[in-house]
Motif scaffolding. Sequence first.
Motif, PDB file in Angstrom:
ATOM      1  N   ARG A 126       0.800  -1.217   0.000  1.00 38.49           N
ATOM      2  CA  ARG A 126       0.000   0.000   0.000  1.00 38.49           C
ATOM      3  C   ARG A 126       0.842   1.281   0.000  1.00 38.49           C
ATOM      4  NH1 ARG A 126      -5.328  -0.191   1.470  1.00 38.49           N
ATOM      5  NH2 ARG A 126      -5.118   1.921   2.306  1.00 38.49           N
ATOM      6  N   THR A 127       2.142   1.148   0.188  1.00 34.49           N
ATOM      7  CA  THR A 127       3.005   2.323   0.316  1.00 34.49           C
ATOM      8  C   THR A 127       3.463   2.830  -1.041  1.00 34.49           C
ATOM      9  OG1 THR A 127       3.770   1.534   2.475  1.00 34.49           O
ATOM     10  CG2 THR A 127       5.103   3.214   1.376  1.00 34.49           C
ATOM     11  N   LEU A 128       3.453   4.144  -1.202  1.00 35.04           N
ATOM     12  CA  LEU A 128       3.910   4.792  -2.436  1.00 35.04           C
ATOM     13  C   LEU A 128       5.383   5.147  -2.328  1.00 35.04           C
ATOM     14  CD1 LEU A 128       0.882   7.213  -2.957  1.00 35.04           C
ATOM     15  CD2 LEU A 128       1.402   5.196  -4.337  1.00 35.04           C
ATOM     16  N   SER A 129       6.099   4.962  -3.423  1.00 33.16           N
ATOM     17  CA  SER A 129       7.518   5.297  -3.454  1.00 33.16           C
ATOM     18  C   SER A 129       7.956   5.550  -4.887  1.00 33.16           C
ATOM     19  CB  SER A 129       8.348   4.166  -2.847  1.00 33.16           C
ATOM     20  OG  SER A 129       9.723   4.462  -2.896  1.00 33.16           O
ATOM     21  N   LYS A 130       8.965   6.394  -5.040  1.00 37.16           N
ATOM     22  CA  LYS A 130       9.478   6.715  -6.371  1.00 37.16           C
ATOM     23  C   LYS A 130      10.251   5.521  -6.928  1.00 37.16           C
ATOM     24  CE  LYS A 130      11.114  10.806  -7.056  1.00 37.16           C
ATOM     25  NZ  LYS A 130      12.006  11.999  -7.056  1.00 37.16           N
ATOM     26  N   GLY A 131       9.906   5.124  -8.150  1.00 40.91           N
ATOM     27  CA  GLY A 131      10.537   3.968  -8.768  1.00 40.91           C
ATOM     28  C   GLY A 131      11.715   4.325  -9.645  1.00 40.91           C
ATOM     29  N   ILE A 132      12.166   3.353 -10.418  1.00 43.56           N
ATOM     30  CA  ILE A 132      13.363   3.514 -11.230  1.00 43.56           C
ATOM     31  C   ILE A 132      13.174   4.526 -12.355  1.00 43.56           C
ATOM     32  CG2 ILE A 132      12.833   1.679 -12.893  1.00 43.56           C
ATOM     33  CD1 ILE A 132      15.778   0.790 -12.637  1.00 43.56           C
ATOM     34  N   ASP A 133      11.910   4.751 -12.753  1.00 33.22           N
ATOM     35  CA  ASP A 133      11.623   5.706 -13.824  1.00 33.22           C
ATOM     36  C   ASP A 133      11.268   7.089 -13.297  1.00 33.22           C
ATOM     37  OD1 ASP A 133       9.283   4.919 -12.654  1.00 33.22           O
ATOM     38  OD2 ASP A 133       8.119   4.928 -14.516  1.00 33.22           O
ATOM     39  N   GLY A 134      11.355   7.273 -11.986  1.00 36.07           N
ATOM     40  CA  GLY A 134      11.068   8.569 -11.395  1.00 36.07           C
ATOM     41  C   GLY A 134       9.618   8.810 -11.026  1.00 36.07           C
TER      42      GLY A 134
ATOM     43  N   PHE B  70      14.367  -2.429  -5.588  1.00 37.27           N
ATOM     44  CA  PHE B  70      15.420  -1.909  -4.709  1.00 37.27           C
ATOM     45  C   PHE B  70      15.471  -0.385  -4.722  1.00 37.27           C
ATOM     46  CE2 PHE B  70      17.203  -6.275  -5.246  1.00 37.27           C
ATOM     47  CZ  PHE B  70      17.214  -6.610  -3.899  1.00 37.27           C
ATOM     48  N   VAL B  71      15.138   0.223  -5.863  1.00 40.25           N
ATOM     49  CA  VAL B  71      15.065   1.687  -5.920  1.00 40.25           C
ATOM     50  C   VAL B  71      13.938   2.182  -5.020  1.00 40.25           C
ATOM     51  CG1 VAL B  71      14.537   3.664  -7.394  1.00 40.25           C
ATOM     52  CG2 VAL B  71      16.092   1.894  -8.216  1.00 40.25           C
ATOM     53  N   GLN B  72      12.784   1.525  -5.095  1.00 42.97           N
ATOM     54  CA  GLN B  72      11.661   1.914  -4.243  1.00 42.97           C
ATOM     55  C   GLN B  72      11.986   1.677  -2.764  1.00 42.97           C
ATOM     56  OE1 GLN B  72       8.250  -0.156  -6.499  1.00 42.97           O
ATOM     57  NE2 GLN B  72       7.368   1.819  -5.923  1.00 42.97           N
ATOM     58  N   LEU B  73      12.689   0.597  -2.483  1.00 42.40           N
ATOM     59  CA  LEU B  73      13.104   0.328  -1.106  1.00 42.40           C
ATOM     60  C   LEU B  73      14.011   1.436  -0.575  1.00 42.40           C
ATOM     61  CD1 LEU B  73      13.834  -3.517  -1.201  1.00 42.40           C
ATOM     62  CD2 LEU B  73      12.375  -2.387   0.475  1.00 42.40           C
ATOM     63  N   SER B  74      14.944   1.875  -1.405  1.00 45.98           N
ATOM     64  CA  SER B  74      15.884   2.917  -0.987  1.00 45.98           C
ATOM     65  C   SER B  74      15.211   4.278  -0.832  1.00 45.98           C
ATOM     66  CB  SER B  74      17.042   3.018  -1.981  1.00 45.98           C
ATOM     67  OG  SER B  74      16.571   3.435  -3.255  1.00 45.98           O
ATOM     68  N   ASN B  75      14.080   4.465  -1.511  1.00 43.47           N
ATOM     69  CA  ASN B  75      13.391   5.761  -1.472  1.00 43.47           C
ATOM     70  C   ASN B  75      12.279   5.814  -0.422  1.00 43.47           C
ATOM     71  OD1 ASN B  75      14.896   6.979  -3.501  1.00 43.47           O
ATOM     72  ND2 ASN B  75      13.585   6.160  -5.128  1.00 43.47           N
TER      73      ASN B  75
ATOM     74  N   TRP C  33      11.513   4.574   3.637  1.00 45.74           N
ATOM     75  CA  TRP C  33      11.867   3.840   4.850  1.00 45.74           C
ATOM     76  C   TRP C  33      10.703   2.946   5.290  1.00 45.74           C
ATOM     77  CZ3 TRP C  33       8.848   4.208   9.136  1.00 45.74           C
ATOM     78  CH2 TRP C  33       8.000   5.333   9.256  1.00 45.74           C
ATOM     79  N   GLN C  34       9.462   3.326   4.920  1.00 51.16           N
ATOM     80  CA  GLN C  34       8.324   2.492   5.294  1.00 51.16           C
ATOM     81  C   GLN C  34       8.386   1.138   4.598  1.00 51.16           C
ATOM     82  OE1 GLN C  34       8.086   5.669   4.179  1.00 51.16           O
ATOM     83  NE2 GLN C  34       6.385   6.783   5.167  1.00 51.16           N
ATOM     84  N   ILE C  35       8.705   1.143   3.305  1.00 48.50           N
ATOM     85  CA  ILE C  35       8.796  -0.125   2.571  1.00 48.50           C
ATOM     86  C   ILE C  35       9.970  -0.945   3.081  1.00 48.50           C
ATOM     87  CG2 ILE C  35       9.210  -1.160   0.310  1.00 48.50           C
ATOM     88  CD1 ILE C  35       7.718   1.153  -0.948  1.00 48.50           C
ATOM     89  N   ALA C  36      11.088  -0.265   3.358  1.00 42.02           N
ATOM     90  CA  ALA C  36      12.262  -0.974   3.873  1.00 42.02           C
ATOM     91  C   ALA C  36      11.949  -1.613   5.226  1.00 42.02           C
ATOM     92  CB  ALA C  36      13.438  -0.004   4.001  1.00 42.02           C
ATOM     93  N   LEU C  37      11.240  -0.877   6.094  1.00 44.12           N
ATOM     94  CA  LEU C  37      10.888  -1.406   7.403  1.00 44.12           C
ATOM     95  C   LEU C  37       9.897  -2.552   7.279  1.00 44.12           C
ATOM     96  CD1 LEU C  37      11.050  -1.208  10.481  1.00 44.12           C
ATOM     97  CD2 LEU C  37       9.207   0.495  10.404  1.00 44.12           C
TER      98      LEU C  37
END
Length: 385
Positions: free
Chosen positions: A30-38, A254-259, A261-265
């Motif tokens: 459910r979390t939004l994050s910037k991907g590899i294409d921006g 991995f790009v979304q994970l790095s962008n 912290w919610q997804i990483a956690l």
Amino acid sequence: MGWTTKQLSLALMMVVTGSINTLSTKWADRTLSKGIDGTVRHFNHPFLQAVGMFLGEMSCLAVFYIIFFWKRHKGEEFDVGPQTYNPLIFLPAAICDMTGTSIMYLGLNLTFASSFQMLRGAVMIFTALLSVAFLGRVIKRFMWFGMMVVLVGLVLVGLSDTLFGGENKNDINGIISGDLLIVMAQIIAATQMVYEEKFINKHNVPALQAVGFEGLFGFLVLGTLLVPMYFIRVGHGKFSGDPEGRLENSLDAFVQLSNSWQIALATFGNIVSIAFFNFAGISITKEISATTRMVLDSCRTLVIWMFALAVGWQAFIPLAFGIQAIGFVFLIIGMCIYNNIIIVPLINKCRGITPEEKEPLLSGDDTGIQEESSNKPMYQTAQNA
């Protein structure tokens, strides 16, 4: 006799970590994050999430060997069985686990976390049917009745999703697809359980070691398959949120994970929770009983359901809530009937029938699927993930 502090701690650990496992995966979805294409979009990477789950299971193997060498260093006895088997016997089970978990995570991305957990109860029906076909079991009459009650519960849960999708009213097809994927995955999970009982149980493998080996093979196989998945294009749709339509874009993940912290956690929580959940589940089966483990797993479903409603992941619609609640009750009653817990013994007690007596109306045949015992697999991972 009451529970000890250790048993209570294990029960709490199982419910909490089991709930975290499903909720953390859904949180990442459910979390939004910037991907590899921006572009900013939801984290839609079920296959990579499944790899994370296997990494958590694989850690059980490390724990097993740490305990083994520590016990040996201290000169204490640690029963590990004959250890005469070939570890490759776990490969088919790991492939089943890999396939079933990946499909379930696809379904979880499309439907609700509570429905995901409840619909997994279908594994009981498929396991029973496959046990008849491949293990030569005979299902007693009360077990058939329990399966029918569970089936009614599954239909009601699916109905509540289909008719009252809450915030996803305009995406009913996605919800239906997600529910069907989860139910279909239970066929594979049941296949895994039957395989384990037929080919693995006879070797008396320690539970932690078995979970670890399945995690190891699952991690290696699915981790390797991530490479060809990157080059397989399935187009833009419900099963791929990748901007280029790839089946699984690990680089984007991995790009979304790095962008975020919610997804990483959430991903870290998925990995850690599955390890502790398996450990707690195995310990509960050993310390108390597999029946207790099943009851606690039902508590986990209730926690996930209530949490999803509380944080707004699932809109509260009274009629939908009522239908799903009735479905949940049917699931619990059906599982209790099937596993000969509370209901059938209570009926027998009211009719003055002792456990040693045979009851034709309830049992049908003198033979049937075995009750929980130390001979049954204590390390089922596909159902517990």
